[in-house]
Design a protein around this motif. Structure first.
Motif, PDB file in Angstrom:
ATOM      1  N   ASP A  52     -12.265 -27.445   6.640  1.00 35.24           N
ATOM      2  CA  ASP A  52     -11.572 -27.246   7.788  1.00 35.24           C
ATOM      3  C   ASP A  52     -10.874 -28.636   8.403  1.00 35.24           C
ATOM      4  O   ASP A  52     -11.046 -29.701   7.933  1.00 35.24           O
ATOM      5  N   ASP A  53      -9.755 -28.228   9.072  1.00 37.27           N
ATOM      6  CA  ASP A  53      -8.794 -29.264   9.754  1.00 37.27           C
ATOM      7  C   ASP A  53      -9.143 -29.331  11.259  1.00 37.27           C
ATOM      8  O   ASP A  53      -8.569 -30.188  11.969  1.00 37.27           O
ATOM      9  N   GLU A  54      -9.793 -28.206  11.411  1.00 33.71           N
ATOM     10  CA  GLU A  54     -10.178 -28.236  13.106  1.00 33.71           C
ATOM     11  C   GLU A  54     -11.675 -27.654  13.268  1.00 33.71           C
ATOM     12  O   GLU A  54     -12.231 -27.269  12.439  1.00 33.71           O
ATOM     13  N   GLY A  55     -12.274 -28.086  14.337  1.00 34.34           N
ATOM     14  CA  GLY A  55     -13.613 -27.709  14.557  1.00 34.34           C
ATOM     15  C   GLY A  55     -13.887 -27.922  16.142  1.00 34.34           C
ATOM     16  O   GLY A  55     -13.278 -28.636  17.081  1.00 34.34           O
ATOM     17  N   VAL A  56     -14.807 -26.985  16.542  1.00 36.44           N
ATOM     18  CA  VAL A  56     -15.263 -27.123  18.064  1.00 36.44           C
ATOM     19  C   VAL A  56     -16.807 -27.637  17.961  1.00 36.44           C
ATOM     20  O   VAL A  56     -17.626 -26.845  17.229  1.00 36.44           O
ATOM     21  N   VAL A  57     -17.230 -28.256  18.777  1.00 37.31           N
ATOM     22  CA  VAL A  57     -18.593 -28.811  19.046  1.00 37.31           C
ATOM     23  C   VAL A  57     -19.065 -28.631  20.570  1.00 37.31           C
ATOM     24  O   VAL A  57     -18.153 -29.021  21.319  1.00 37.31           O
ATOM     25  N   GLU A  58     -20.354 -27.836  20.907  1.00 42.39           N
ATOM     26  CA  GLU A  58     -20.623 -27.630  22.246  1.00 42.39           C
ATOM     27  C   GLU A  58     -21.762 -28.471  22.316  1.00 42.39           C
ATOM     28  O   GLU A  58     -22.891 -28.374  21.289  1.00 42.39           O
ATOM     29  N   PHE A  59     -21.865 -29.496  23.279  1.00 45.45           N
ATOM     30  CA  PHE A  59     -22.946 -30.095  23.268  1.00 45.45           C
ATOM     31  C   PHE A  59     -23.346 -30.381  24.691  1.00 45.45           C
ATOM     32  O   PHE A  59     -22.908 -30.046  25.727  1.00 45.45           O
ATOM     33  N   GLU A  60     -24.724 -30.698  24.896  1.00 43.56           N
ATOM     34  CA  GLU A  60     -25.267 -31.227  26.299  1.00 43.56           C
ATOM     35  C   GLU A  60     -25.896 -32.722  25.912  1.00 43.56           C
ATOM     36  O   GLU A  60     -26.841 -32.790  25.042  1.00 43.56           O
ATOM     37  N   ALA A  61     -25.372 -33.504  26.641  1.00 42.82           N
ATOM     38  CA  ALA A  61     -25.692 -34.877  27.078  1.00 42.82           C
ATOM     39  C   ALA A  61     -26.435 -34.986  27.975  1.00 42.82           C
ATOM     40  O   ALA A  61     -26.093 -34.861  29.149  1.00 42.82           O
ATOM     41  N   PHE A  62     -27.854 -35.836  27.857  1.00 43.45           N
ATOM     42  CA  PHE A  62     -28.454 -36.219  29.059  1.00 43.45           C
ATOM     43  C   PHE A  62     -28.544 -37.464  29.566  1.00 43.45           C
ATOM     44  O   PHE A  62     -28.653 -38.404  28.810  1.00 43.45           O
ATOM     45  N   TRP A  63     -28.451 -37.739  31.127  1.00 43.14           N
ATOM     46  CA  TRP A  63     -28.218 -39.130  31.405  1.00 43.14           C
ATOM     47  C   TRP A  63     -29.185 -39.453  32.405  1.00 43.14           C
ATOM     48  O   TRP A  63     -29.978 -38.562  33.056  1.00 43.14           O
ATOM     49  N   HIS A  64     -29.431 -40.671  32.824  1.00 41.44           N
ATOM     50  CA  HIS A  64     -30.216 -41.071  34.015  1.00 41.44           C
ATOM     51  C   HIS A  64     -29.194 -42.084  34.512  1.00 41.44           C
ATOM     52  O   HIS A  64     -28.757 -43.089  33.933  1.00 41.44           O
ATOM     53  N   GLN A  65     -29.298 -42.258  36.036  1.00 40.05           N
ATOM     54  CA  GLN A  65     -28.553 -43.245  36.603  1.00 40.05           C
ATOM     55  C   GLN A  65     -29.230 -43.444  38.040  1.00 40.05           C
ATOM     56  O   GLN A  65     -29.439 -42.382  38.779  1.00 40.05           O
ATOM     57  N   ASP A  66     -29.796 -44.550  38.421  1.00 43.23           N
ATOM     58  CA  ASP A  66     -30.296 -44.628  39.731  1.00 43.23           C
ATOM     59  C   ASP A  66     -31.507 -43.927  40.368  1.00 43.23           C
ATOM     60  O   ASP A  66     -31.427 -43.504  41.290  1.00 43.23           O
ATOM     61  N   GLY A  67     -32.327 -43.590  39.231  1.00 38.14           N
ATOM     62  CA  GLY A  67     -33.376 -42.590  39.551  1.00 38.14           C
ATOM     63  C   GLY A  67     -33.192 -41.166  39.409  1.00 38.14           C
ATOM     64  O   GLY A  67     -33.870 -40.378  39.814  1.00 38.14           O
ATOM     65  N   THR A  68     -32.025 -40.595  39.166  1.00 38.26           N
ATOM     66  CA  THR A  68     -31.441 -39.592  39.323  1.00 38.26           C
ATOM     67  C   THR A  68     -31.231 -39.107  37.594  1.00 38.26           C
ATOM     68  O   THR A  68     -30.531 -39.837  36.928  1.00 38.26           O
ATOM     69  N   ARG A  69     -31.535 -37.881  37.310  1.00 34.83           N
ATOM     70  CA  ARG A  69     -31.195 -37.381  36.067  1.00 34.83           C
ATOM     71  C   ARG A  69     -30.296 -36.198  36.013  1.00 34.83           C
ATOM     72  O   ARG A  69     -30.503 -35.613  36.921  1.00 34.83           O
ATOM     73  N   GLY A  70     -29.749 -36.121  34.941  1.00 39.75           N
ATOM     74  CA  GLY A  70     -28.843 -35.005  34.755  1.00 39.75           C
ATOM     75  C   GLY A  70     -28.327 -34.683  33.443  1.00 39.75           C
ATOM     76  O   GLY A  70     -28.824 -35.338  32.540  1.00 39.75           O
ATOM     77  N   SER A  71     -27.429 -33.675  33.220  1.00 36.16           N
ATOM     78  CA  SER A  71     -26.687 -33.489  31.824  1.00 36.16           C
ATOM     79  C   SER A  71     -25.448 -33.319  32.041  1.00 36.16           C
ATOM     80  O   SER A  71     -24.774 -32.769  33.188  1.00 36.16           O
ATOM     81  N   LEU A  72     -24.634 -33.484  30.907  1.00 36.90           N
ATOM     82  CA  LEU A  72     -23.047 -32.989  30.865  1.00 36.90           C
ATOM     83  C   LEU A  72     -23.170 -31.940  29.784  1.00 36.90           C
ATOM     84  O   LEU A  72     -23.619 -32.398  28.609  1.00 36.90           O
ATOM     85  N   ARG A  73     -22.615 -30.883  30.139  1.00 42.79           N
ATOM     86  CA  ARG A  73     -22.328 -29.981  28.742  1.00 42.79           C
ATOM     87  C   ARG A  73     -20.941 -29.639  28.691  1.00 42.79           C
ATOM     88  O   ARG A  73     -20.157 -29.427  29.688  1.00 42.79           O
ATOM     89  N   GLU A  74     -20.393 -29.719  27.242  1.00 42.70           N
ATOM     90  CA  GLU A  74     -18.895 -29.756  26.892  1.00 42.70           C
ATOM     91  C   GLU A  74     -18.676 -29.034  25.741  1.00 42.70           C
ATOM     92  O   GLU A  74     -19.528 -29.195  24.617  1.00 42.70           O
ATOM     93  N   ARG A  75     -17.417 -28.325  25.644  1.00 39.74           N
ATOM     94  CA  ARG A  75     -17.094 -27.805  24.373  1.00 39.74           C
ATOM     95  C   ARG A  75     -16.033 -28.536  24.059  1.00 39.74           C
ATOM     96  O   ARG A  75     -14.963 -28.483  24.777  1.00 39.74           O
ATOM     97  N   SER A  76     -15.925 -29.082  22.921  1.00 37.47           N
ATOM     98  CA  SER A  76     -15.226 -30.286  22.303  1.00 37.47           C
ATOM     99  C   SER A  76     -14.338 -29.732  21.260  1.00 37.47           C
ATOM    100  O   SER A  76     -14.841 -29.325  20.327  1.00 37.47           O
ATOM    101  N   ARG A  77     -12.958 -30.150  21.312  1.00 40.41           N
ATOM    102  CA  ARG A  77     -12.128 -29.777  20.146  1.00 40.41           C
ATOM    103  C   ARG A  77     -11.855 -31.062  19.386  1.00 40.41           C
ATOM    104  O   ARG A  77     -11.824 -32.117  19.928  1.00 40.41           O
TER     105      ARG A  77
END
Length: 93
Positions: A52-77
């Protein structure tokens, strides 16, 4: 995707720059102070295989900052040019 996640986690702006497609690459890459990336989960993949010459990846990346936790979910080309995958853009979910 995994290598770009690692580059964000260790704040490797040089790698992010070379793995970003020139048409969408920012002039500079800045990291948010105190933001620590903890884990990456690949949610979905469309194409992006060896023929393939193109692709899509959907991911969730989990983070921590100043005692707070969260995540970022993205569909990347991604596009492949000269046998290298380059990040084109993404849509935050």
């Amino acid at each position: 995707m995994r290598s770009r996640y690692t580059a964000f986690a260790i704040e490797d702006a040089r790698y992010l720059h070379v793995s970003w497609h020139p048409s969408t690459r920012p002039r500079s890459i800045e990291f948010e102070p105190g933001l620590h990336w903890r884990r990456l989960a690949i949610v979905d993949r469309v194409a992006g295989g060896p023929f393939d010459d193109e692709g899509v990846v959907e991911f969730e990346a989990f983070w921590h900052q100043d005692g707070t936790r969260g995540s970022l979910r993205e569909r990347s080309r991604f596009v492949r040019e000269d046998r290298r995958w380059l990040y084109l853009d993404g849509e935050v979910q």
